[in-house]
Motif scaffolding. Structure first.
Motif, PDB file in Angstrom:
ATOM      1  N   VAL A  41       0.852  -1.204   0.000  1.00  0.00           N
ATOM      2  CA  VAL A  41       0.000   0.000   0.000  1.00  0.00           C
ATOM      3  C   VAL A  41       0.880   1.244   0.000  1.00  0.00           C
ATOM      4  CG1 VAL A  41      -1.600   1.359   1.412  1.00  0.00           C
ATOM      5  CG2 VAL A  41      -2.024  -1.077   1.040  1.00  0.00           C
ATOM      6  N   LEU A  42       1.953   1.215   0.821  1.00  0.00           N
ATOM      7  CA  LEU A  42       2.866   2.357   0.900  1.00  0.00           C
ATOM      8  C   LEU A  42       3.514   2.630  -0.452  1.00  0.00           C
ATOM      9  CD1 LEU A  42       4.771   2.205   4.300  1.00  0.00           C
ATOM     10  CD2 LEU A  42       3.507   4.143   3.333  1.00  0.00           C
ATOM     11  N   ILE A  43       3.996   1.561  -1.081  1.00  0.00           N
ATOM     12  CA  ILE A  43       4.689   1.721  -2.367  1.00  0.00           C
ATOM     13  C   ILE A  43       3.746   2.293  -3.418  1.00  0.00           C
ATOM     14  CG2 ILE A  43       5.736   0.450  -4.293  1.00  0.00           C
ATOM     15  CD1 ILE A  43       6.931  -1.440  -2.089  1.00  0.00           C
ATOM     16  N   VAL A  44       2.533   1.686  -3.474  1.00  0.00           N
ATOM     17  CA  VAL A  44       1.574   2.134  -4.497  1.00  0.00           C
ATOM     18  C   VAL A  44       1.169   3.594  -4.269  1.00  0.00           C
ATOM     19  CG1 VAL A  44      -0.771   1.828  -5.378  1.00  0.00           C
ATOM     20  CG2 VAL A  44       0.702  -0.159  -5.033  1.00  0.00           C
ATOM     21  N   SER A  45       0.863   3.948  -2.989  1.00  0.00           N
ATOM     22  CA  SER A  45       0.421   5.333  -2.770  1.00  0.00           C
ATOM     23  C   SER A  45       1.584   6.295  -2.987  1.00  0.00           C
ATOM     24  CB  SER A  45      -0.213   5.510  -1.392  1.00  0.00           C
ATOM     25  OG  SER A  45       0.601   4.935  -0.414  1.00  0.00           O
ATOM     26  N   ILE A  49       1.438   9.412  -5.534  1.00  0.00           N
ATOM     27  CA  ILE A  49       1.697  10.789  -5.108  1.00  0.00           C
ATOM     28  C   ILE A  49       2.794  11.412  -5.970  1.00  0.00           C
ATOM     29  CG2 ILE A  49       2.661  12.211  -3.225  1.00  0.00           C
ATOM     30  CD1 ILE A  49       1.100  10.326  -1.290  1.00  0.00           C
ATOM     31  N   SER A  50       3.896  10.665  -6.207  1.00  0.00           N
ATOM     32  CA  SER A  50       4.980  11.286  -6.974  1.00  0.00           C
ATOM     33  C   SER A  50       4.562  11.501  -8.432  1.00  0.00           C
ATOM     34  CB  SER A  50       6.270  10.474  -6.886  1.00  0.00           C
ATOM     35  OG  SER A  50       6.043   9.167  -7.327  1.00  0.00           O
ATOM     36  N   ARG A  55       3.189  15.592 -12.408  1.00  0.00           N
ATOM     37  CA  ARG A  55       2.231  16.173 -13.373  1.00  0.00           C
ATOM     38  C   ARG A  55       1.972  17.643 -13.055  1.00  0.00           C
ATOM     39  NH1 ARG A  55      -1.547  14.048 -16.983  1.00  0.00           N
ATOM     40  NH2 ARG A  55      -2.912  15.752 -16.383  1.00  0.00           N
ATOM     41  N   LEU A  56       1.800  17.923 -11.746  1.00  0.00           N
ATOM     42  CA  LEU A  56       1.531  19.299 -11.336  1.00  0.00           C
ATOM     43  C   LEU A  56       2.722  20.200 -11.630  1.00  0.00           C
ATOM     44  CD1 LEU A  56      -0.349  18.994  -7.938  1.00  0.00           C
ATOM     45  CD2 LEU A  56      -1.202  19.999 -10.044  1.00  0.00           C
TER      46      LEU A  56
END
Ligand SMILES: *[C@@H]1O[C@H](CO)[C@@H](O)[C@H](O)[C@H]1NC(C)=O
Ligand SMILES: *[C@@H]1O[C@H](CO)[C@@H](O)[C@H](O)[C@H]1NC(C)=O
Length: 371
Positions: A41-45, A49-50, A55-56
């Protein structure tokens, strides 16, 4: 502040000792399987996020970041402080189809009412504009000027059909050698209205001035200019240069001549205050700012509401033709109701000018319809 301090407090909290840890009964959540799940879960989130941050951070297209050295025009014109007589100044707009004839007439009438001391020169496309429409615009003092269509560079299909004629606007730079010669021009789109005198624009020493654009979406206020109002020192040499550079310059073709002008003048344009291009989008974005500007506004730009257009803008328009005064009244009623009446005051400004024009020149204008 609160969150910063609570974060600090957490940092300084005493960590459990090895002994404390080992004496605690193993909690149900701490099985190896759950550790793996939590890790996943940590890796995927983290990846999500990155990805969104990158993109931003990827800046949207900007003519300054993408600057190309294509502009030969000096920022100020030599000897520009000489007073320019009204006969060598022009307010310029455009007429590319009959359905804008009455709107352009109201625009001309509004400029006359504000005592703008300049000729009214109206470029038009002879193949797309009828004699009746020319009669309507002459009634308020426009001098029609037949101009060549300037096509978008490259593949025309790239530019939305409604922008196809828009590069024709660049003809304003030819005016130093056309229509008897013009030294200073203020170009305004056909969907604008003059509220107050703007003679000071004809005295600007700057070769090119325009007002920053505003979008209704996340882009909001920008440094890019809106091509609806341009303060121009006409020069056929500059026009020739633009026509040449247009073919090689790299810029997004979707926004037609506005995107090109943004690139060409990105680093050298005089950015004018909003009162010279009172884009209705300002009001949607910030009504308080709009209220402040309204008192001094020279030119209003009917971008989000067209009080002279009796059509539903979300549907394909009927074939362009000269609108009747009755259709204009219908358009005014529609405009007043649009966006829950948010722009009814601004629609009212246009209505007042329209009625003033019809009471002065209505008999001439109505006479054009039978001609
Ligand atoms: C500017 O004015 C000076 C003096 O009046 C004149 O000699 C010069 O040719 C002018 N330059 C231009 C570009 O008109
Ligand atoms: C325009 O000029 C006329 C005649 O000089 C004057 O009566 C009128 O008040 C002026 N209008 C504005 C808006 O300055």
């Amino acid at each position: 502040m609160t969150s910063y301090f609570s974060l600090q407090r957490l940092t300084y909290e005493r960590l459990p000792t090895h002994a404390e840890r080992s004496t605690r009964p193993p909690s149900r959540q701490c099985t190896p399987k759950n550790f793996i799940l939590a890790g996943l879960v940590l890796i995927v989130s983290g990846a999500l996020i990155s990805w969104s941050v990158s993109r931003l951070r990827r800046a949207p297209y900007n003519p300054l970041d993408n600057y190309q050295n294509i502009n030969i025009v000096p920022v100020t014109t030599p000897n520009a402080t000489h007073p320019i007589p009204p006969a060598r100044r022009a307010l310029v707009s455009s007429l590319y189809s009959d359905d804008y004839a009455l709107a352009v007439s109201v625009l001309g009438h509004s400029a006359r009412t504000a005592n703008v001391s300049a000729r009214l020169i109206l470029p038009y496309l002879p193949n797309q504009v009828s004699e009746q429409a020319l009669c309507v615009v002459r009634a308020v003092g426009w001098e029609p000027w037949a101009v060549p269509l300037i096509l978008p560079p490259g593949n025309v299909g790239e530019v939305y059909t409604r922008f196809r004629d828009q590069y024709t606007k660049l003809n304003v730079w030819a005016l130093d050698k056309q229509m008897g010669g013009i030294d200073r021009a203020v170009y305004v789109d056909a969907d604008t209205l003059v509220r107050r005198n703007f003679d000071e624009l004809f005295e600007s020493p700057f070769s090119f001035g325009a007002v920053p654009d505003i979008y209704g979406d996340w882009r909001g206020f920008t440094i890019k200019i809106n091509a609806g109002v341009l303060a121009v020192h006409p020069s056929s040499a500059v026009l020739e240069d633009m026509l040449e550079k247009m073919q090689v310059a790299e810029y997004p073709h979707g926004e037609a001549e506005q995107a090109f002008l943004n690139l060409y003048f990105a680093g050298t344009a005089l950015r004018l205050p909003y009162i010279y291009n009172g884009n209705l989008a300002i009001k949607s974005r910030n009504p308080v700012l709009w209220q402040r500007l309204a008192e001094e506004m020279r030119i209003v730009h009917y971008t989000t509401v067209k009080p002279f257009f009796p059509y539903d803008i979300t549907k394909p328009f009927p074939k362009p033709r000269l609108l009747t005064p009755e259709e204009i009244e219908k358009a005014l009623e529609m405009g007043e109701r649009e966006h829950d009446g948010f722009f009814s005051e601004e629609v009212g400004w246009w209505r007042t000018s329209y009625h003033s024009m019809m009471s002065e020149a209505g008999h001439v204008i109505r006479g054009c319809y039978g001609s």
